[in-house]
Write an enzyme that holds these catalytic residues in place. Sequence first.
Site, short mmCIF file in Angstrom:
data_model
loop_
_atom_site.label_atom_id
_atom_site.label_comp_id
_atom_site.label_asym_id
_atom_site.label_seq_id
_atom_site.Cartn_x
_atom_site.Cartn_y
_atom_site.Cartn_z
N ARG A 136 0.86 -1.18 0.00
CA ARG A 136 0.00 0.00 0.00
C ARG A 136 0.90 1.23 0.00
NH1 ARG A 136 -2.10 -3.63 3.81
NH2 ARG A 136 -4.22 -4.39 3.32
N LYS A 161 -2.08 -2.35 7.73
CA LYS A 161 -3.52 -2.28 7.96
C LYS A 161 -3.94 -3.35 8.96
CE LYS A 161 -7.87 -1.90 5.43
NZ LYS A 161 -8.50 -1.94 4.08
N HIS A 267 -2.83 2.68 -5.71
CA HIS A 267 -3.33 1.39 -5.22
C HIS A 267 -3.54 0.40 -6.36
CE1 HIS A 267 -4.62 -0.70 -1.64
NE2 HIS A 267 -5.66 -1.18 -2.28
N ARG A 270 -0.88 -2.24 -6.57
CA ARG A 270 -1.04 -3.36 -5.63
C ARG A 270 -2.03 -4.38 -6.21
NH1 ARG A 270 -1.03 -4.99 -0.07
NH2 ARG A 270 -3.07 -5.61 0.70
N HIS A 293 -3.66 -9.96 3.70
CA HIS A 293 -5.10 -10.10 3.90
C HIS A 293 -5.39 -11.08 5.03
CE1 HIS A 293 -6.03 -8.81 -0.53
NE2 HIS A 293 -5.83 -7.78 0.28
N TYR A 302 -9.38 -11.03 -6.97
CA TYR A 302 -8.48 -10.95 -8.13
C TYR A 302 -8.69 -12.11 -9.09
CZ TYR A 302 -6.39 -7.46 -5.15
OH TYR A 302 -6.21 -6.36 -4.35
#
Length: 318
Positions: A136, A161, A267, A270, A293, A302
């Site tokens: 990120r 995050k 972004h 990414r 994640h 994705y």
Amino acid sequence: MPEPRLLDVVRDRIRIKHYSFRTETSYLGWIKRFIRFHGSRHPREMGGPEVEQFLTYLATDRQVAASTQNQALSAILFLYREALELDLPWLDGMVRAKRPARIPVVLSRDEVRRVLAQLEGTHWLATSLLYGSGLRVSECLRLRVKDVDFDYRQLTVRDGKGAKDRCTMLPDSAVEPLQFQLKRVRSLFEADRAASHPGVALPPALERKYPAAPFEWPWQFVFPARKFCRSPYTARVVRYHLLPDVLQRAVKQAVRAAGITKPASCHTFRHSFATHLLESGYDIRTVQELLGHSDVSTTMIYTHVIQRGGRGVRSPLD
């Protein structure tokens, strides 16, 4: 002793819970808007109907996105539950706006090359790491010297995050440019020390625990800002990292110069990192770990991108 101001109480509760400074700024902004919308009435005098009116105003008059409306609701719920410590029945009944399911914007490999060709220097290197390491933009710009491991070819993301650390790959093609960048940063660092300039920014707890760390080489930012600024936590003058807005503007200009019509941003690189790894046959669990994640279902988005454009189904026209 005078009673503390409401916003000071909110700020203290946010920092006790170790929320990010961006979250702090966002929550305080929404709470101010909520209070002003109702004529500067104190939140203790308001309740569910007033919150519903404010959210309806955002959705109908301001026509904000569902994510923005939910962010405003989160800020107001934090105000009542954490700052005012009120456990009211209507708090649990607040319904969040349904966020639309969006497919992420992804650049092809050729489009990535075209955008990178329009960048140079620090902007090129930072954007290369967004794509080559799946970072990120905030994670990239917060990298410190100690987070770069050339021997193992990996980068350590600190406090990402969800307040999580993780390791991701360091592309071989970025090693030499990154080493050159660190030489430039070293020169800046030594010039700062020789001139007795302020040290680098650190989280307040770390600064108290390691008071010498701001003046030590391992703690310096890989992408330092050119100018000094005041820390929002301590008000001390510090050298901060490059601001995200600077890189985002550079990437936007590069996308336009490359003739790409997709609404690409920092972004997007990414997203492209994850998509291209899956296209190359890498396991989705590996990609999940590299992206940081918590749930593989987040990474699954994705796979939908990969199946677009006739990859999964042959058109009857063909």
